[in-house]
Design a protein around this motif. Structure first.
Motif, PDB file in Angstrom:
ATOM      1  N   ASP A  51       0.854  -1.215   0.017  1.00 49.54           N
ATOM      2  CA  ASP A  51      -0.008  -0.021  -0.038  1.00 49.54           C
ATOM      3  C   ASP A  51       0.938   1.280  -0.090  1.00 49.54           C
ATOM      4  O   ASP A  51       1.509   1.638   1.138  1.00 49.54           O
ATOM      5  CB  ASP A  51      -0.887  -0.106   1.267  1.00 49.54           C
ATOM      6  CG  ASP A  51      -1.870   1.158   1.259  1.00 49.54           C
ATOM      7  OD1 ASP A  51      -1.773   1.844   0.428  1.00 49.54           O
ATOM      8  OD2 ASP A  51      -2.946   0.983   1.921  1.00 49.54           O
ATOM      9  N   LEU A  52       1.132   2.014  -1.229  1.00 46.40           N
ATOM     10  CA  LEU A  52       1.685   2.998  -1.281  1.00 46.40           C
ATOM     11  C   LEU A  52       1.140   4.330  -0.814  1.00 46.40           C
ATOM     12  O   LEU A  52      -0.082   4.697  -1.523  1.00 46.40           O
ATOM     13  CB  LEU A  52       2.437   3.235  -2.675  1.00 46.40           C
ATOM     14  CG  LEU A  52       3.104   2.191  -3.433  1.00 46.40           C
ATOM     15  CD1 LEU A  52       3.502   2.231  -4.650  1.00 46.40           C
ATOM     16  CD2 LEU A  52       4.483   1.874  -2.523  1.00 46.40           C
ATOM     17  N   GLY A  53       1.258   4.947   0.250  1.00 46.29           N
ATOM     18  CA  GLY A  53       0.538   6.012   0.640  1.00 46.29           C
ATOM     19  C   GLY A  53      -0.661   5.435   1.749  1.00 46.29           C
ATOM     20  O   GLY A  53      -1.835   5.624   1.473  1.00 46.29           O
ATOM     21  N   ILE A  54      -0.127   4.594   2.463  1.00 46.27           N
ATOM     22  CA  ILE A  54      -1.107   3.963   3.469  1.00 46.27           C
ATOM     23  C   ILE A  54      -1.957   4.897   4.349  1.00 46.27           C
ATOM     24  O   ILE A  54      -3.125   4.480   4.823  1.00 46.27           O
ATOM     25  CB  ILE A  54      -0.346   2.852   4.511  1.00 46.27           C
ATOM     26  CG1 ILE A  54      -1.635   1.916   5.127  1.00 46.27           C
ATOM     27  CG2 ILE A  54       0.671   3.476   5.284  1.00 46.27           C
ATOM     28  CD1 ILE A  54      -0.861   0.662   5.607  1.00 46.27           C
ATOM     29  N   GLY A  55      -1.407   5.987   4.518  1.00 52.52           N
ATOM     30  CA  GLY A  55      -2.072   7.051   5.313  1.00 52.52           C
ATOM     31  C   GLY A  55      -2.300   6.314   6.743  1.00 52.52           C
ATOM     32  O   GLY A  55      -1.474   5.976   7.480  1.00 52.52           O
TER      33      GLY A  55
ATOM     34  N   THR B 252       2.683  -4.515   3.674  1.00 50.39           N
ATOM     35  CA  THR B 252       3.544  -3.461   3.562  1.00 50.39           C
ATOM     36  C   THR B 252       3.041  -2.223   3.290  1.00 50.39           C
ATOM     37  O   THR B 252       2.527  -2.059   2.146  1.00 50.39           O
ATOM     38  CB  THR B 252       4.813  -3.521   2.866  1.00 50.39           C
ATOM     39  OG1 THR B 252       5.369  -4.947   3.207  1.00 50.39           O
ATOM     40  CG2 THR B 252       6.028  -2.487   3.014  1.00 50.39           C
ATOM     41  N   GLY B 253       2.838  -1.258   4.278  1.00 53.91           N
ATOM     42  CA  GLY B 253       2.221   0.023   4.035  1.00 53.91           C
ATOM     43  C   GLY B 253       3.459   1.212   4.081  1.00 53.91           C
ATOM     44  O   GLY B 253       4.110   1.236   5.164  1.00 53.91           O
ATOM     45  N   ILE B 254       3.379   2.025   3.144  1.00 52.88           N
ATOM     46  CA  ILE B 254       4.511   2.924   3.039  1.00 52.88           C
ATOM     47  C   ILE B 254       3.898   4.394   2.941  1.00 52.88           C
ATOM     48  O   ILE B 254       2.865   4.645   2.342  1.00 52.88           O
ATOM     49  CB  ILE B 254       5.292   2.853   1.563  1.00 52.88           C
ATOM     50  CG1 ILE B 254       6.069   1.439   1.648  1.00 52.88           C
ATOM     51  CG2 ILE B 254       6.312   3.854   1.605  1.00 52.88           C
ATOM     52  CD1 ILE B 254       6.879   1.039   0.361  1.00 52.88           C
ATOM     53  N   ASP B 255       4.468   5.192   3.553  1.00 58.52           N
ATOM     54  CA  ASP B 255       3.871   6.723   3.783  1.00 58.52           C
ATOM     55  C   ASP B 255       4.903   7.717   4.128  1.00 58.52           C
ATOM     56  O   ASP B 255       5.948   7.318   4.747  1.00 58.52           O
ATOM     57  CB  ASP B 255       2.775   6.773   4.581  1.00 58.52           C
ATOM     58  CG  ASP B 255       1.675   7.978   4.314  1.00 58.52           C
ATOM     59  OD1 ASP B 255       0.693   7.832   3.889  1.00 58.52           O
ATOM     60  OD2 ASP B 255       2.313   9.220   4.242  1.00 58.52           O
TER      61      ASP B 255
ATOM     62  N   ASP C 188       9.705   8.606   1.447  1.00 59.62           N
ATOM     63  CA  ASP C 188       9.071  10.025   0.628  1.00 59.62           C
ATOM     64  C   ASP C 188       9.623   9.570  -1.084  1.00 59.62           C
ATOM     65  O   ASP C 188      10.731   9.576  -1.393  1.00 59.62           O
ATOM     66  CB  ASP C 188       9.467  11.053   1.065  1.00 59.62           C
ATOM     67  CG  ASP C 188       8.902  12.352   0.391  1.00 59.62           C
ATOM     68  OD1 ASP C 188       8.163  11.900  -0.805  1.00 59.62           O
ATOM     69  OD2 ASP C 188       9.117  13.391   0.969  1.00 59.62           O
ATOM     70  N   PHE C 189       8.839   9.211  -1.849  1.00 57.61           N
ATOM     71  CA  PHE C 189       9.032   9.027  -3.313  1.00 57.61           C
ATOM     72  C   PHE C 189       9.347  10.101  -3.859  1.00 57.61           C
ATOM     73  O   PHE C 189       9.762  10.078  -5.167  1.00 57.61           O
ATOM     74  CB  PHE C 189       8.122   8.102  -3.823  1.00 57.61           C
ATOM     75  CG  PHE C 189       7.875   6.673  -3.208  1.00 57.61           C
ATOM     76  CD1 PHE C 189       8.947   5.612  -3.292  1.00 57.61           C
ATOM     77  CD2 PHE C 189       7.026   6.191  -2.641  1.00 57.61           C
ATOM     78  CE1 PHE C 189       8.991   4.618  -2.824  1.00 57.61           C
ATOM     79  CE2 PHE C 189       6.461   4.966  -2.041  1.00 57.61           C
ATOM     80  CZ  PHE C 189       7.696   4.061  -2.183  1.00 57.61           C
TER      81      PHE C 189
END
Length: 107
Positions: A48-52, A74-77, A104-105
């Motif tokens: 989840d890219l931008g899991i918030g 995997t949650g990324i934010d 941060d992409f």
């Protein structure tokens, strides 16, 4: 809204509340559809890219109890404020199979 707003705890909390499934029926319908699609294909890993604040994962787990525990998430934010909300939601919902990563992409 600027990129830096996401790092403000009050802004993050307000955003999370605005997406509340009890007060936003469109969001509930969207997440119900997503949850059903994921349950039908049974992935072993979700990214989840931008899991918030992890509302999506909580909604999926409510609609299909135990589903999130059966796969790796995997949650990324980029926002530590949003990830803090996600940590609390995962703890409250007993979602222990979610790894939260700050990245941060854009940079």
């Amino acid at each position: 809204m600027t990129r830096d707003d996401w790092h403000d705890q009050d802004f993050a909390a307000d955003w999370d509340e605005a997406g509340n499934l009890l007060t936003n029926p469109d969001r509930l319908r969207q997440l119900s559809l997503l949850a059903d699609m994921l349950a039908a294909c049974l992935p072993t890993h979700l990214l989840d890219l931008g899991i918030g604040s992890a509302q999506v994962e909580a909604a999926i787990n409510h609609r299909h109890p135990g589903f999130i525990d059966q796969c790796r998430v995997t949650g990324i934010d980029a926002s530590e404020s949003m990830l803090e909300l996600a940590r609390h939601r995962c703890e409250d919902e007993k979602l222990s199979n979610i790894e939260l990563v700050r990245a941060d992409f854009a940079s």
